[in-house]
Design a protein around this motif. Structure first.
Motif, PDB file in Angstrom:
ATOM      1  N   ALA A  93       0.842  -1.207   0.000  1.00  0.00           N
ATOM      2  CA  ALA A  93       0.000   0.000   0.000  1.00  0.00           C
ATOM      3  C   ALA A  93       0.875   1.254   0.000  1.00  0.00           C
ATOM      4  O   ALA A  93       0.609   2.207  -0.752  1.00  0.00           O
ATOM      5  N   PHE A  94       1.920   1.276   0.837  1.00  0.00           N
ATOM      6  CA  PHE A  94       2.838   2.426   0.835  1.00  0.00           C
ATOM      7  C   PHE A  94       3.528   2.577  -0.518  1.00  0.00           C
ATOM      8  O   PHE A  94       3.640   3.686  -1.051  1.00  0.00           O
ATOM      9  N   LEU A  95       4.000   1.492  -1.088  1.00  0.00           N
ATOM     10  CA  LEU A  95       4.656   1.572  -2.395  1.00  0.00           C
ATOM     11  C   LEU A  95       3.700   2.052  -3.474  1.00  0.00           C
ATOM     12  O   LEU A  95       4.090   2.808  -4.367  1.00  0.00           O
ATOM     13  N   THR A  96       2.451   1.650  -3.396  1.00  0.00           N
ATOM     14  CA  THR A  96       1.462   2.085  -4.381  1.00  0.00           C
ATOM     15  C   THR A  96       1.187   3.577  -4.259  1.00  0.00           C
ATOM     16  O   THR A  96       1.110   4.288  -5.264  1.00  0.00           O
ATOM     17  N   VAL A  97       1.067   4.073  -3.028  1.00  0.00           N
ATOM     18  CA  VAL A  97       0.807   5.499  -2.822  1.00  0.00           C
ATOM     19  C   VAL A  97       1.993   6.330  -3.295  1.00  0.00           C
ATOM     20  O   VAL A  97       1.829   7.330  -4.002  1.00  0.00           O
ATOM     21  N   PHE A  98       3.214   5.908  -2.934  1.00  0.00           N
ATOM     22  CA  PHE A  98       4.398   6.709  -3.276  1.00  0.00           C
ATOM     23  C   PHE A  98       4.797   6.588  -4.736  1.00  0.00           C
ATOM     24  O   PHE A  98       5.550   7.416  -5.238  1.00  0.00           O
ATOM     25  N   TRP A 154       2.588   0.977  -8.681  1.00  0.00           N
ATOM     26  CA  TRP A 154       2.921  -0.281  -8.019  1.00  0.00           C
ATOM     27  C   TRP A 154       1.676  -1.139  -7.783  1.00  0.00           C
ATOM     28  O   TRP A 154       1.780  -2.320  -7.501  1.00  0.00           O
ATOM     29  N   GLY A 155       0.512  -0.578  -7.954  1.00  0.00           N
ATOM     30  CA  GLY A 155      -0.723  -1.319  -7.742  1.00  0.00           C
ATOM     31  C   GLY A 155      -0.863  -2.521  -8.665  1.00  0.00           C
ATOM     32  O   GLY A 155      -1.462  -3.533  -8.289  1.00  0.00           O
ATOM     33  N   VAL A 156      -0.283  -2.441  -9.859  1.00  0.00           N
ATOM     34  CA  VAL A 156      -0.343  -3.562 -10.799  1.00  0.00           C
ATOM     35  C   VAL A 156       0.454  -4.746 -10.242  1.00  0.00           C
ATOM     36  O   VAL A 156      -0.001  -5.895 -10.270  1.00  0.00           O
ATOM     37  N   VAL A 157       1.632  -4.478  -9.702  1.00  0.00           N
ATOM     38  CA  VAL A 157       2.460  -5.529  -9.105  1.00  0.00           C
ATOM     39  C   VAL A 157       1.753  -6.109  -7.887  1.00  0.00           C
ATOM     40  O   VAL A 157       1.716  -7.326  -7.686  1.00  0.00           O
ATOM     41  N   TRP A 158       1.195  -5.247  -7.075  1.00  0.00           N
ATOM     42  CA  TRP A 158       0.494  -5.673  -5.860  1.00  0.00           C
ATOM     43  C   TRP A 158      -0.689  -6.583  -6.207  1.00  0.00           C
ATOM     44  O   TRP A 158      -0.893  -7.630  -5.604  1.00  0.00           O
ATOM     45  N   ALA A 159      -1.464  -6.196  -7.213  1.00  0.00           N
ATOM     46  CA  ALA A 159      -2.611  -7.011  -7.627  1.00  0.00           C
ATOM     47  C   ALA A 159      -2.148  -8.370  -8.145  1.00  0.00           C
ATOM     48  O   ALA A 159      -2.752  -9.401  -7.840  1.00  0.00           O
ATOM     49  N   GLY A 160      -1.064  -8.373  -8.917  1.00  0.00           N
ATOM     50  CA  GLY A 160      -0.531  -9.644  -9.417  1.00  0.00           C
ATOM     51  C   GLY A 160      -0.072 -10.555  -8.292  1.00  0.00           C
ATOM     52  O   GLY A 160      -0.352 -11.759  -8.297  1.00  0.00           O
ATOM     53  N   LEU A 161       0.633 -10.006  -7.307  1.00  0.00           N
ATOM     54  CA  LEU A 161       1.084 -10.801  -6.169  1.00  0.00           C
ATOM     55  C   LEU A 161      -0.090 -11.330  -5.347  1.00  0.00           C
ATOM     56  O   LEU A 161      -0.071 -12.467  -4.881  1.00  0.00           O
ATOM     57  N   ALA A 162      -1.094 -10.497  -5.157  1.00  0.00           N
ATOM     58  CA  ALA A 162      -2.248 -10.917  -4.363  1.00  0.00           C
ATOM     59  C   ALA A 162      -3.016 -12.047  -5.047  1.00  0.00           C
ATOM     60  O   ALA A 162      -3.569 -12.917  -4.379  1.00  0.00           O
ATOM     61  N   LEU A 163      -3.039 -12.064  -6.381  1.00  0.00           N
ATOM     62  CA  LEU A 163      -3.752 -13.114  -7.103  1.00  0.00           C
ATOM     63  C   LEU A 163      -2.958 -14.415  -7.186  1.00  0.00           C
ATOM     64  O   LEU A 163      -3.532 -15.497  -7.096  1.00  0.00           O
TER      65      LEU A 163
END
Length: 114
Positions: free
Chosen positions: A72-77, A82-91
């Motif tokens: 979440a911090f990486l996505t905000v900053f 970074w939200g694309v990477v986060w979504a991929g990791l979460a899936l």
């Protein structure tokens, strides 16, 4: 050139020959503990780790949970890049749990947990 050893995905959960004789008297507590130790060591070699252990039961875990606060911090900053990477990791990322128990006959009983 040396060949690299690869770890098999699914290690056998049967104890090695000689731990007890099938059809003879059931193994005692010490023999059951040795059977469980042998199976756990095979699973650890396959990439599992021990989460908890009791006398005749072990809970094994494979995988790591996603650190959502860090992402979440990486996505905000990064202005949501970074939200694309986060979504991929979460899936893709998942955590597996298995409970291994040795019954009175020396057999390993495996129960998969969510």
């Amino acid at each position: 050139m040396k060949r690299r050893r690869t770890v098999r995905e699914s290690a056998s959960i049967e104890p090695p020959p000689g731990y007890y004789v099938a059809g003879a008297e059931p193994p005692d507590a010490a023999q059951r503990a040795l059977i469980l130790d042998w199976v756990v060591s095979r699973r650890i070699a396959s990439g599992w780790r021990v989460e908890s252990r009791s006398g005749s039961q072990v809970v094994l875990v494979r995988g790591q949970p996603v650190n959502h606060v860090l992402h979440a911090f990486l996505t905000v900053f990064s202005c949501l890049a970074w939200g694309v990477v986060w979504a991929g990791l979460a899936l893709v990322n998942r955590v597996e749990r298995e409970a291994l128990t040795v019954d009175a006959q020396g057999r390993i009983v495996t129960v998969s947990a969510p």
